[in-house]
Design a protein around this motif. Structure first.
Motif, PDB file in Angstrom:
ATOM      1  N   GLU A  62     -14.116   7.893 -11.678  1.00 54.13           N
ATOM      2  CA  GLU A  62     -15.101   6.752 -10.772  1.00 54.13           C
ATOM      3  C   GLU A  62     -14.857   6.868  -9.388  1.00 54.13           C
ATOM      4  O   GLU A  62     -15.882   6.734  -8.731  1.00 54.13           O
ATOM      5  N   HIS A  63     -13.454   7.089  -8.707  1.00 54.13           N
ATOM      6  CA  HIS A  63     -13.436   7.350  -7.333  1.00 54.13           C
ATOM      7  C   HIS A  63     -14.177   8.611  -6.834  1.00 54.13           C
ATOM      8  O   HIS A  63     -14.848   8.109  -5.610  1.00 54.13           O
ATOM      9  N   LEU A  64     -14.194  10.309  -7.484  1.00 55.31           N
ATOM     10  CA  LEU A  64     -14.955  10.952  -7.253  1.00 55.31           C
ATOM     11  C   LEU A  64     -16.194  10.128  -7.437  1.00 55.31           C
ATOM     12  O   LEU A  64     -17.005  10.348  -6.448  1.00 55.31           O
ATOM     13  N   ALA A  65     -16.907   9.370  -8.396  1.00 57.30           N
ATOM     14  CA  ALA A  65     -18.576   9.062  -8.064  1.00 57.30           C
ATOM     15  C   ALA A  65     -18.853   7.944  -7.544  1.00 57.30           C
ATOM     16  O   ALA A  65     -20.227   8.447  -6.851  1.00 57.30           O
ATOM     17  N   ALA A  66     -17.891   7.649  -7.148  1.00 59.42           N
ATOM     18  CA  ALA A  66     -17.966   6.048  -6.390  1.00 59.42           C
ATOM     19  C   ALA A  66     -18.244   6.928  -4.540  1.00 59.42           C
ATOM     20  O   ALA A  66     -19.025   6.823  -3.971  1.00 59.42           O
ATOM     21  N   LYS A  67     -17.379   7.672  -4.329  1.00 58.02           N
ATOM     22  CA  LYS A  67     -17.297   8.666  -2.874  1.00 58.02           C
ATOM     23  C   LYS A  67     -19.666   9.739  -2.416  1.00 58.02           C
ATOM     24  O   LYS A  67     -19.800   9.789  -2.268  1.00 58.02           O
ATOM     25  N   ARG A  68     -19.800  10.105  -4.041  1.00 57.47           N
ATOM     26  CA  ARG A  68     -20.636  11.071  -4.005  1.00 57.47           C
ATOM     27  C   ARG A  68     -22.150   9.941  -4.573  1.00 57.47           C
ATOM     28  O   ARG A  68     -22.771   9.972  -3.051  1.00 57.47           O
ATOM     29  N   GLN A  69     -21.792   8.418  -4.816  1.00 56.60           N
ATOM     30  CA  GLN A  69     -22.596   7.484  -4.730  1.00 56.60           C
ATOM     31  C   GLN A  69     -23.125   7.126  -3.415  1.00 56.60           C
ATOM     32  O   GLN A  69     -24.603   7.298  -3.029  1.00 56.60           O
ATOM     33  N   MET A  70     -21.770   6.808  -2.762  1.00 54.61           N
ATOM     34  CA  MET A  70     -22.301   6.707  -1.591  1.00 54.61           C
ATOM     35  C   MET A  70     -22.711   6.956  -0.441  1.00 54.61           C
ATOM     36  O   MET A  70     -23.154   6.718   0.626  1.00 54.61           O
ATOM     37  N   MET A  71     -22.374   8.337  -0.251  1.00 53.34           N
ATOM     38  CA  MET A  71     -22.976   9.920   0.211  1.00 53.34           C
ATOM     39  C   MET A  71     -24.667   9.565   0.156  1.00 53.34           C
ATOM     40  O   MET A  71     -25.457  10.005   0.890  1.00 53.34           O
ATOM     41  N   ALA A  72     -25.198   9.993  -1.404  1.00 48.35           N
ATOM     42  CA  ALA A  72     -26.810   9.531  -1.788  1.00 48.35           C
ATOM     43  C   ALA A  72     -27.087   8.739  -1.207  1.00 48.35           C
ATOM     44  O   ALA A  72     -28.689   9.203  -0.336  1.00 48.35           O
ATOM     45  N   TRP A  73     -26.455   7.127  -0.891  1.00 53.76           N
ATOM     46  CA  TRP A  73     -26.911   5.978  -0.361  1.00 53.76           C
ATOM     47  C   TRP A  73     -27.180   6.246   1.124  1.00 53.76           C
ATOM     48  O   TRP A  73     -28.357   6.250   1.720  1.00 53.76           O
ATOM     49  N   PHE A  74     -25.745   7.015   1.660  1.00 57.73           N
ATOM     50  CA  PHE A  74     -26.675   6.719   3.194  1.00 57.73           C
ATOM     51  C   PHE A  74     -27.202   7.969   3.569  1.00 57.73           C
ATOM     52  O   PHE A  74     -28.000   8.135   4.284  1.00 57.73           O
ATOM     53  N   CYS A  75     -27.538   9.263   2.314  1.00 55.59           N
ATOM     54  CA  CYS A  75     -28.816  10.067   3.030  1.00 55.59           C
ATOM     55  C   CYS A  75     -30.108   9.145   2.866  1.00 55.59           C
ATOM     56  O   CYS A  75     -30.770   9.791   3.624  1.00 55.59           O
ATOM     57  N   TYR A  76     -29.724   8.214   1.551  1.00 53.56           N
ATOM     58  CA  TYR A  76     -30.849   8.027   1.579  1.00 53.56           C
ATOM     59  C   TYR A  76     -31.636   7.202   3.269  1.00 53.56           C
ATOM     60  O   TYR A  76     -32.419   6.740   2.860  1.00 53.56           O
ATOM     61  N   GLN A  77     -30.631   7.047   3.578  1.00 60.66           N
ATOM     62  CA  GLN A  77     -30.618   5.986   4.914  1.00 60.66           C
ATOM     63  C   GLN A  77     -30.750   7.066   5.977  1.00 60.66           C
ATOM     64  O   GLN A  77     -31.700   6.547   7.478  1.00 60.66           O
ATOM     65  N   GLY A  78     -31.035   8.480   5.826  1.00 61.92           N
ATOM     66  CA  GLY A  78     -31.403   8.992   6.706  1.00 61.92           C
ATOM     67  C   GLY A  78     -30.530   9.010   7.663  1.00 61.92           C
ATOM     68  O   GLY A  78     -30.428  10.067   9.002  1.00 61.92           O
ATOM     69  N   LEU A  79     -28.926   8.559   7.476  1.00 58.70           N
ATOM     70  CA  LEU A  79     -28.379   8.890   8.725  1.00 58.70           C
ATOM     71  C   LEU A  79     -27.393  10.581   7.518  1.00 58.70           C
ATOM     72  O   LEU A  79     -27.260  10.295   6.640  1.00 58.70           O
ATOM     73  N   PRO A  80     -26.691  10.656   8.730  1.00 60.72           N
ATOM     74  CA  PRO A  80     -25.917  11.955   8.669  1.00 60.72           C
ATOM     75  C   PRO A  80     -24.631  12.054   7.929  1.00 60.72           C
ATOM     76  O   PRO A  80     -23.795  10.572   8.253  1.00 60.72           O
ATOM     77  N   VAL A  81     -24.138  12.017   6.697  1.00 59.34           N
ATOM     78  CA  VAL A  81     -22.412  11.790   6.644  1.00 59.34           C
ATOM     79  C   VAL A  81     -21.772  13.465   5.796  1.00 59.34           C
ATOM     80  O   VAL A  81     -22.838  13.802   5.138  1.00 59.34           O
ATOM     81  N   GLU A  82     -20.520  13.215   5.574  1.00 54.37           N
ATOM     82  CA  GLU A  82     -19.712  14.166   4.969  1.00 54.37           C
ATOM     83  C   GLU A  82     -19.066  13.005   4.296  1.00 54.37           C
ATOM     84  O   GLU A  82     -18.357  11.956   4.664  1.00 54.37           O
ATOM     85  N   LEU A  83     -18.571  13.963   3.294  1.00 52.34           N
ATOM     86  CA  LEU A  83     -17.884  13.859   2.215  1.00 52.34           C
ATOM     87  C   LEU A  83     -15.793  14.455   2.765  1.00 52.34           C
ATOM     88  O   LEU A  83     -16.050  15.987   3.045  1.00 52.34           O
ATOM     89  N   GLU A  84     -14.954  13.122   2.801  1.00 50.58           N
ATOM     90  CA  GLU A  84     -13.499  13.656   2.900  1.00 50.58           C
ATOM     91  C   GLU A  84     -13.326  15.152   4.488  1.00 50.58           C
ATOM     92  O   GLU A  84     -12.860  16.493   4.806  1.00 50.58           O
ATOM     93  N   SER A  85     -14.182  14.081   5.065  1.00 53.79           N
ATOM     94  CA  SER A  85     -14.425  14.263   6.929  1.00 53.79           C
ATOM     95  C   SER A  85     -11.997  14.245   7.294  1.00 53.79           C
ATOM     96  O   SER A  85     -11.709  13.545   7.576  1.00 53.79           O
ATOM     97  N   TYR A  86     -11.872  15.916   7.486  1.00 52.75           N
ATOM     98  CA  TYR A  86     -10.978  16.059   8.412  1.00 52.75           C
ATOM     99  C   TYR A  86     -10.761  15.913  10.222  1.00 52.75           C
ATOM    100  O   TYR A  86     -11.341  16.642  10.183  1.00 52.75           O
ATOM    101  N   PHE A  87      -9.871  15.071   9.918  1.00 53.33           N
ATOM    102  CA  PHE A  87      -9.488  14.756  11.738  1.00 53.33           C
ATOM    103  C   PHE A  87      -8.365  15.190  11.856  1.00 53.33           C
ATOM    104  O   PHE A  87      -7.068  14.803  11.595  1.00 53.33           O
ATOM    105  N   PRO A  88      -8.238  16.745  12.588  1.00 50.12           N
ATOM    106  CA  PRO A  88      -6.787  16.965  12.899  1.00 50.12           C
ATOM    107  C   PRO A  88      -5.963  16.551  13.405  1.00 50.12           C
ATOM    108  O   PRO A  88      -4.110  16.659  13.642  1.00 50.12           O
ATOM    109  N   GLU A  89      -7.133  15.358  14.924  1.00 53.85           N
ATOM    110  CA  GLU A  89      -6.011  15.199  15.729  1.00 53.85           C
ATOM    111  C   GLU A  89      -5.650  14.206  14.885  1.00 53.85           C
ATOM    112  O   GLU A  89      -4.023  13.806  15.161  1.00 53.85           O
TER     113      GLU A  89
END
Length: 371
Positions: free
Chosen positions: A70-97
């Protein structure tokens, strides 16, 4: 199996795997984890959603190990929605700082964290502070199933940690349902008792644009809910609860040692106000301690400052942990109690944020006298 959705190729290009681009991903000679740089392989079967996986001997602190379907599916569903808005989106983005990995990173400035499992609230607060230190916006969305009972929602201590405050929306939080693929705004939260709240609900489909979401939110009217209470009946239930389940507890022992009887406490002690959820200390306990530490030493006609009262109030309560509410949010409860005592004729407000004692609180049994 350790699961990830994003990977880099040998020249540093980042890819998020989907059902639509699996074949394209297979054309890459080598793919690597964005976080630990270890090699990953493509997993695209008939049942589970496509993903990358580390080699079995590899360990990565930021991979989605232990995350539910369910957690994995939620991330994919939300990513698809943001893509639908035309916004650049990344899953599991890493911030080394800050050594953090966000569930979803939108438009290069906004972190979305979807939380389905219960984790220490202090950990969510620290993660939030780390993201804010980079100048990022942070939004937490609750993914746990909400319990509802007779028109109320029941929120655990963990679920209450997602509550925010806004002048228009009042106390509110966001919830996402993977099953229904929709996001729900619970707003104008009004505490009833225990872990029960009244709330207005506004669902948002993930198949419409964000502009439609904003139009719906704009139509919300600021309001203050009223909860009808039977104070006498509430007191009877409190006494029954403590007599049955807390008779050997510290509070009952304190009353016994001081020579007080729970049933005879003044009716102004044990009042559940709408802001009571802001503290973990039960109303009857902190209100008795407040009397014992503060009001007991005052006589009719004495005056005191609001600052002095609130200082004593904070010394007898423990505030709930939340991600966003101010450390001084519980002062709203203290001020609400002052207003209640004014409405009952115990106190009177006078200029310069001061109050005068109009009458002392009295026991319901005359043999005990006044407090």
């Amino acid at each position: 199996m350790i699961i990830i959705f994003t990977a880099r190729n040998s020249i540093g290009e980042t890819f998020t795997i989907t059902k639509m681009n699996v074949e394209r991903m297979k054309q890459e000679e080598r793919l690597f984890c964005k976080s630990c740089a270890s090699p990953v392989m493509i997993k695209a079967g008939q049942i589970k959603i496509p993903h990358f996986a580390h080699e079995k001997t590899m360990k990565c602190a930021f991979a989605s190990e232990g995350e539910s379907e369910e957690h994995l599916a939620a991330k994919r569903q939300m990513m698809a929605w943001f893509c639908y808005q035309g916004l650049p989106v990344e899953l599991e983005s890493y911030f080394p700082e800050i050594n953090r990995q966000a569930d979803i990173f939108v438009n290069g400035k906004t972190v979305i964290e979807f939380q389905r499992s219960s984790v220490p609230i202090s950990e969510m607060i620290q993660r939030t502070m780390d993201y804010l230190s980079l100048g990022l916006e942070v939004h937490w969305i609750l993914g746990q199933t909400l319990k509802k009972d007779k028109g109320r929602i029941c929120l655990s201590a963990f679920q209450q940690a997602f509550i925010q405050f806004d002048q228009k929306l009042g106390y509110h939080f966001w919830h996402y349902s993977v099953e229904h693929e929709n996001c729900t705004l619970y707003y104008h939260l009004t505490f009833e008792k225990g872990n029960r709240f009244f709330a207005s609900e506004m669902p948002f489909s993930m198949k419409v644009s964000f502009s439609e979401w904003k139009k719906k939110i704009a139509r919300i009217i600021t309001r203050h809910a009223y909860v009808k209470r039977d104070r006498e009946f509430e007191r009877q239930k409190i006494c029954f609860y403590y007599a049955k389940f807390k008779k050997h507890g510290q509070f009952m022992q304190k009353l016994y040692n001081a020579g007080y009887y729970l049933h005879y406490l003044p009716k102004e002690i044990g009042v559940d106000l709408e802001e009571q959820f802001l503290v973990m200390t039960p109303a009857i306990e902190w209100q008795f301690d407040l009397w014992d530490n503060f009001f007991k030493g005052l006589e009719k006609g004495d005056t005191f400052s609001g600052e002095c009262f609130l200082e004593s109030f904070q010394s007898v309560v423990t505030q709930i942990q939340t991600i966003w509410l101010s450390p001084n949010e519980n002062l709203k409860l203290g001020k609400a109690y002052i207003s209640y005592l004014i409405s009952k004729g115990v106190l009177a407000e006078i200029p310069e944020n001061r109050y005068r004692v109009k009458r002392k609180m009295t026991f319901t049994n005359n043999r005990v006298g006044q407090i």
